[in-house]
Design an enzyme around this catalytic site. Structure first.
Site, mmCIF file in Angstrom:
data_model
loop_
_atom_site.group_PDB
_atom_site.id
_atom_site.type_symbol
_atom_site.label_atom_id
_atom_site.label_comp_id
_atom_site.label_asym_id
_atom_site.label_seq_id
_atom_site.Cartn_x
_atom_site.Cartn_y
_atom_site.Cartn_z
ATOM 1 N N HIS A 93 0.776 -1.090 -0.003
ATOM 2 C CA HIS A 93 -0.031 -0.053 -0.032
ATOM 3 C C HIS A 93 0.737 1.258 -0.047
ATOM 4 C CE1 HIS A 93 -2.895 3.135 1.111
ATOM 5 N NE2 HIS A 93 -2.375 3.191 2.319
ATOM 6 N N HIS A 95 0.845 5.756 -0.795
ATOM 7 C CA HIS A 95 0.129 7.064 -1.161
ATOM 8 C C HIS A 95 0.574 7.764 -2.406
ATOM 9 C CE1 HIS A 95 -1.080 7.488 3.634
ATOM 10 N NE2 HIS A 95 -1.129 6.160 2.877
ATOM 11 N N TYR A 120 -0.008 -4.089 -20.634
ATOM 12 C CA TYR A 120 0.635 -4.458 -19.665
ATOM 13 C C TYR A 120 -0.458 -4.224 -18.498
ATOM 14 C CZ TYR A 120 4.784 -6.665 -21.134
ATOM 15 O OH TYR A 120 5.542 -7.628 -21.642
#
Length: 217
Positions: A93, A95, A120
């Site tokens: 994860h 930002h 892709y």
């Protein structure tokens, strides 16, 4: 070197690479990996660019903190993915700027935040749904992602950024990078006259990618 030690090193190496190339900043973002007896996850408020392998938190399968620094506040989200997708062995994860900007400007569709712009993107990422804004660590996000974990490779958290899962830390990071770069491409081009109408790969091209590469689209 044990499997756990190797995973600790890989988490730190991939985290540093993402940080150094601007996919995340400050103490934002987190990475986890599956173990036979639980998970490894980056500590809460840790900078992905300067982590100590020994500080990476180990969490048992029941969610209890075993060792390392305090686990990320998003542990419940990571656990929801692992509990509902046995093929997921790592979660990343960040930002990332263009993906967060996309949630502010408006995604392509709620169930597909970006159109299938490139082969892709279709092959390595696939469908990515938007999760409406909740505060970091909100259990509601984990509950929603639990229902999606086996169907997609990732989600985009509104105002927070992407969460991507794959069979290894490096593969999850590669998919996240492909996702961010596709968002950059879309944000750069979407206001060009006529682009939006012809941006998506045609149906024939998508069928070919599904047949040749088992693409999820």
């Amino acid at each position: 070197m044990s499997t756990e030690s190797k995973l600790r090193e890989e988490i730190c190496r991939i985290g540093a690479s993402l940080y150094q190339r601007g996919y995340t900043v400050g103490s934002a973002g987190n990475i986890s990996a599956r173990l036979d007896d639980g998970w490894l996850i980056t500590p809460t408020d840790a900078c992905l660019g300067m982590m100590d392998p020994a500080a990476v938190a180990k969490v048992a399968t029941d969610g209890s903190w075993v060792s390392g620094d305090k686990p990320s506040k998003t542990l419940m989200l990571h656990r929801a993915i692992y509990d509902n997708n046995r093929e997921a062995h790592a979660v990343v994860h960040t930002h990332s700027t263009h993906l967060v900007a996309l949630t502010l400007a408006g995604v392509w569709q709620p169930d597909d935040v970006l159109p299938p712009l490139t082969p892709y993107y279709v092959m390595k990422v696939g469908h990515i749904p938007l999760i409406p804004y909740h505060r970091p660590g909100d259990p509601a996000v984990a509950a929603r992602v639990a229902t999606l974990a086996a169907q997609v490779r990732g989600v985009l958290l509104e105002r927070l950024g992407p969460v991507v899962w794959e069979s290894s830390v490096s593969r999850a990071a590669f998919a996240l990078e492909e996702l961010e770069e596709t968002a950059k491409l879309w944000m750069t081009m979407k206001d060009t006259p006529g682009f939006a109408a012809r941006a998506a790969l045609p149906d024939g091209a998508l069928t070919e990618l599904r047949d040749a590469f088992q693409a999820r689209w």
